[in-house]
Write a protein that holds these residues in place. Structure first.
Motif, PDB file in Angstrom:
ATOM      1  N   HIS A 148     -11.060 -64.049   1.449  1.00 60.39           N
ATOM      2  CA  HIS A 148     -11.993 -64.652   0.484  1.00 60.39           C
ATOM      3  C   HIS A 148     -12.111 -66.167   0.682  1.00 60.39           C
ATOM      4  N   TYR A 149     -12.509 -66.552   1.888  1.00 60.52           N
ATOM      5  CA  TYR A 149     -12.593 -67.972   2.217  1.00 60.52           C
ATOM      6  C   TYR A 149     -13.513 -68.732   1.259  1.00 60.52           C
ATOM      7  N   LEU A 150     -14.665 -68.150   0.969  1.00 64.36           N
ATOM      8  CA  LEU A 150     -15.610 -68.833   0.083  1.00 64.36           C
ATOM      9  C   LEU A 150     -14.993 -69.082  -1.292  1.00 64.36           C
ATOM     10  N   LEU A 151     -14.303 -68.091  -1.823  1.00 66.03           N
ATOM     11  CA  LEU A 151     -13.697 -68.252  -3.148  1.00 66.03           C
ATOM     12  C   LEU A 151     -12.608 -69.313  -3.126  1.00 66.03           C
ATOM     13  N   GLN A 152     -11.863 -69.410  -2.035  1.00 66.25           N
ATOM     14  CA  GLN A 152     -10.860 -70.467  -1.905  1.00 66.25           C
ATOM     15  C   GLN A 152     -11.513 -71.841  -1.961  1.00 66.25           C
ATOM     16  N   VAL A 153     -12.596 -71.997  -1.191  1.00 60.20           N
ATOM     17  CA  VAL A 153     -13.279 -73.289  -1.112  1.00 60.20           C
ATOM     18  C   VAL A 153     -13.864 -73.677  -2.466  1.00 60.20           C
ATOM     19  N   MET A 154     -14.496 -72.702  -3.138  1.00 60.07           N
ATOM     20  CA  MET A 154     -15.139 -73.018  -4.412  1.00 60.07           C
ATOM     21  C   MET A 154     -14.108 -73.303  -5.502  1.00 60.07           C
ATOM     22  N   ARG A 155     -12.963 -72.630  -5.445  1.00 60.02           N
ATOM     23  CA  ARG A 155     -11.915 -72.949  -6.429  1.00 60.02           C
ATOM     24  C   ARG A 155     -11.398 -74.368  -6.212  1.00 60.02           C
ATOM     25  N   GLN A 156     -11.203 -74.744  -4.948  1.00 56.70           N
ATOM     26  CA  GLN A 156     -10.742 -76.107  -4.653  1.00 56.70           C
ATOM     27  C   GLN A 156     -11.773 -77.132  -5.114  1.00 56.70           C
ATOM     28  N   LEU A 157     -13.044 -76.877  -4.832  1.00 56.98           N
ATOM     29  CA  LEU A 157     -14.094 -77.800  -5.263  1.00 56.98           C
ATOM     30  C   LEU A 157     -14.134 -77.925  -6.785  1.00 56.98           C
ATOM     31  N   SER A 158     -14.010 -76.801  -7.467  1.00 52.35           N
ATOM     32  CA  SER A 158     -14.060 -76.847  -8.934  1.00 52.35           C
ATOM     33  C   SER A 158     -12.911 -77.679  -9.499  1.00 52.35           C
ATOM     34  N   GLY A 159     -11.800 -77.721  -8.780  1.00 53.01           N
ATOM     35  CA  GLY A 159     -10.654 -78.489  -9.252  1.00 53.01           C
ATOM     36  C   GLY A 159     -10.751 -79.981  -8.995  1.00 53.01           C
ATOM     37  N   ILE A 160     -11.492 -80.379  -7.955  1.00 47.98           N
ATOM     38  CA  ILE A 160     -11.545 -81.808  -7.608  1.00 47.98           C
ATOM     39  C   ILE A 160     -12.864 -82.461  -8.005  1.00 47.98           C
ATOM     40  N   LEU A 161     -13.821 -81.678  -8.512  1.00 45.90           N
ATOM     41  CA  LEU A 161     -15.110 -82.257  -8.900  1.00 45.90           C
ATOM     42  C   LEU A 161     -14.987 -83.201 -10.091  1.00 45.90           C
ATOM     43  N   GLY A 162     -13.942 -83.009 -10.887  1.00 44.15           N
ATOM     44  CA  GLY A 162     -13.779 -83.856 -12.070  1.00 44.15           C
ATOM     45  C   GLY A 162     -12.962 -85.101 -11.830  1.00 44.15           C
ATOM     46  N   GLY A 163     -12.680 -85.427 -10.577  1.00 41.50           N
ATOM     47  CA  GLY A 163     -11.816 -86.557 -10.273  1.00 41.50           C
ATOM     48  C   GLY A 163     -12.530 -87.890 -10.145  1.00 41.50           C
ATOM     49  N   CYS A 164     -13.779 -87.983 -10.588  1.00 41.31           N
ATOM     50  CA  CYS A 164     -14.549 -89.225 -10.420  1.00 41.31           C
ATOM     51  C   CYS A 164     -14.922 -89.865 -11.756  1.00 41.31           C
ATOM     52  N   GLY A 165     -14.208 -89.529 -12.813  1.00 38.13           N
ATOM     53  CA  GLY A 165     -14.516 -90.129 -14.100  1.00 38.13           C
ATOM     54  C   GLY A 165     -15.302 -89.187 -14.997  1.00 38.13           C
ATOM     55  N   GLU A 166     -16.172 -89.766 -15.832  1.00 36.52           N
ATOM     56  CA  GLU A 166     -16.910 -88.966 -16.807  1.00 36.52           C
ATOM     57  C   GLU A 166     -17.905 -88.021 -16.128  1.00 36.52           C
ATOM     58  N   ARG A 167     -18.544 -88.483 -15.072  1.00 34.23           N
ATOM     59  CA  ARG A 167     -19.496 -87.633 -14.338  1.00 34.23           C
ATOM     60  C   ARG A 167     -18.762 -86.931 -13.216  1.00 34.23           C
ATOM     61  N   ARG A 168     -19.160 -85.682 -12.943  1.00 31.79           N
ATOM     62  CA  ARG A 168     -18.524 -84.982 -11.838  1.00 31.79           C
ATOM     63  C   ARG A 168     -18.942 -85.611 -10.518  1.00 31.79           C
ATOM     64  N   ASP A 220     -15.516 -71.796   5.182  1.00 35.04           N
ATOM     65  CA  ASP A 220     -14.079 -71.804   5.491  1.00 35.04           C
ATOM     66  C   ASP A 220     -13.556 -73.228   5.661  1.00 35.04           C
ATOM     67  N   ALA A 221     -14.248 -74.189   5.053  1.00 39.52           N
ATOM     68  CA  ALA A 221     -13.846 -75.601   5.112  1.00 39.52           C
ATOM     69  C   ALA A 221     -13.251 -75.986   3.763  1.00 39.52           C
ATOM     70  N   LEU A 222     -11.930 -75.984   3.669  1.00 42.30           N
ATOM     71  CA  LEU A 222     -11.234 -76.242   2.411  1.00 42.30           C
ATOM     72  C   LEU A 222     -11.037 -77.744   2.229  1.00 42.30           C
ATOM     73  N   PRO A 223     -11.678 -78.353   1.226  1.00 42.16           N
ATOM     74  CA  PRO A 223     -11.583 -79.822   1.057  1.00 42.16           C
ATOM     75  C   PRO A 223     -10.172 -80.269   0.691  1.00 42.16           C
ATOM     76  N   LYS A 224      -9.795 -81.455   1.177  1.00 42.42           N
ATOM     77  CA  LYS A 224      -8.542 -82.087   0.770  1.00 42.42           C
ATOM     78  C   LYS A 224      -8.692 -82.646  -0.645  1.00 42.42           C
ATOM     79  N   GLN A 225      -7.563 -82.973  -1.266  1.00 48.81           N
ATOM     80  CA  GLN A 225      -7.582 -83.480  -2.640  1.00 48.81           C
ATOM     81  C   GLN A 225      -8.375 -84.782  -2.764  1.00 48.81           C
ATOM     82  N   ASP A 226      -8.331 -85.628  -1.723  1.00 44.23           N
ATOM     83  CA  ASP A 226      -9.023 -86.924  -1.789  1.00 44.23           C
ATOM     84  C   ASP A 226     -10.423 -86.862  -1.195  1.00 44.23           C
TER      85      ASP A 226
END
Length: 398
Positions: free
Chosen positions: A112-132, A207-213
């Protein structure tokens, strides 16, 4: 006294700098580095027969576990939240649009590569302040009779775009897998632009899993002046191809510079702290020896591991002329995604002339265009099983 004893006494005394250099080289390259680096997969000292199979199996097992966790996460999220997720509400003219290109895999579906990538994105999208940090689209290019079940599962949370029946009919022409991959990529580039008119675009393969930063570094890259004139910025290059011993000219300069800095620093240190009573000085011959010494040590250790130090700060990430291979993660500043779609549309892809090769050659031959790469990588390529190429029974890391 025999001549060989005279030679040993004269030249192999510890006070002789040649003796010191020889001993230092032997201890470093024949003892210390082999002991430290034999488990490091991107080092020249890596022992494949001892580690490759077990490391490959471990990575596959970790990816499978992540995939199953992501599947359960999105299934439970769909059950708990019958109303559309906030990620599916996409603003117009966002600063950054992330488009994830996906297709159904015949092998490795349990990962489930796509689901892995989208879960990671959903977790780091909020790391830029009030706006995603970005708006996100899933571009499902599956054209077979069976649905892409992972993309279907994400419809409750993200905007998923597909070809219309009319577009699918127009795309029925049988072509090789490389041309199909290119056409799918062009479709996703154009569709994303038509929908939201973004200021900048990132295209990720599924299948490109983003890093935390990931978004912190992308934002920093877009703030640099060079991004205004570049066609694209590659966010990934295979680790096995990141060595200094490479045809890329800038790496040779980086390699020599590293050797000179290391040699100078060490020779200056010897003037203040010299516990082994070395007799090296800041002379041209000694500087040359230690420059070569540090160059050899860094190459044998593995440039990949030195690049990881740059993760300390977004400002330390290195930008250089783009390399040819691979497009799992690409940043297109401004409206360059439209130019890329036009360039790709004008080329026919085949084995040995895939979309990454086309883009590389276009950026080098079209007047006014340029392309760049960032190091270290901003994504981890988790796709052991390809959706477009033949797969071995058990993929290996190398």
């Amino acid at each position: 006294m025999p001549r060989w004893k005279t030679f040993l006494i004269q030249y192999l005394q510890w006070s002789n700098t040649a003796t010191q250099a020889l001993v230092l080289a032997v201890i470093t390259f024949c003892v210390v580095l082999p002991l430290c680096c034999h488990p490091l997969i991107y080092s020249y000292y890596f022992i494949k027969s001892m580690y490759l199979n077990s490391m490959s199996e471990e990575v596959l097992r970790e990816s499978l576990d992540r995939g199953q966790d992501a599947l359960h996460f999105w299934q439970s999220a769909s059950t708990a939240s019958p109303v559309p997720s906030r990620f599916s509400d996409i603003a117009q003219r966002p600063d950054l649009l992330v488009t994830v290109v996906t297709a159904r895999r015949n092998e490795g579906r349990d990962f489930h590569y796509l689901l892995q990538v989208m879960r990671q994105l959903s977790g780091i999208l909020g790391g830029c302040g009030e706006r995603r940090c970005a708006e996100v689209l899933v571009c499902d290019v599956e054209s077979g009779s069976q649905e892409n079940q992972d993309a279907k599962l994400l419809e409750a949370h993200f905007r998923v775009i597909r070809r219309s029946p009319r577009e699918q009919q127009m795309n029925r022409e049988p072509v090789n897998v490389f041309e199909k991959e290119k056409r799918d990529y062009v479709f996703c580039l154009r569709k994303g632009w038509e929908l939201v008119k973004p200021k900048n675009v990132v295209v990720l393969e599924d299948d490109a899993l983003p890093k935390q930063d990931f978004f912190t570094v992308v934002k920093d890259l877009l703030s640099r002046r060079f991004s205004l004139q570049t066609l694209y910025i590659k966010l990934y290059h295979p680790e096995r191809l990141q060595r200094y011993w490479n045809p890329e000219p800038y790496r040779i300069l980086e390699w020599v510079g590293l050797g000179l800095v290391g040699a100078t620093a060490l020779l200056l240190t010897f003037t203040y702290w010299n516990p082994c009573s070395f007799s090296f000085t800041l002379s041209a011959s000694h500087l040359l020896f230690f420059t070569v010494y540090f160059m050899a040590a860094s190459e044998l250790l593995g440039r990949h591991y030195l690049l990881e130090v740059r993760r300390l700060s977004p400002q330390l990430y290195a930008v250089s002329p783009a390399t040819e291979c691979c497009t799992p993660a690409m940043l297109f500043p401004g409206n360059s995604s439209l130019r890329v779609a036009e360039y790709l549309d004008g080329s026919f892809c085949f084995k040995g002339h895939a979309k990454d090769t086309v883009l590389y050659r276009m950026a080098r031959t079209i007047p006014g265009e340029s392309s760049h790469s960032v190091e270290p990588n901003l994504i981890t390529h988790i796709g052991a099983y390809s959706s477009v190429r033949a797969n071995p029974p058990r993929p290996k890391l190398l």
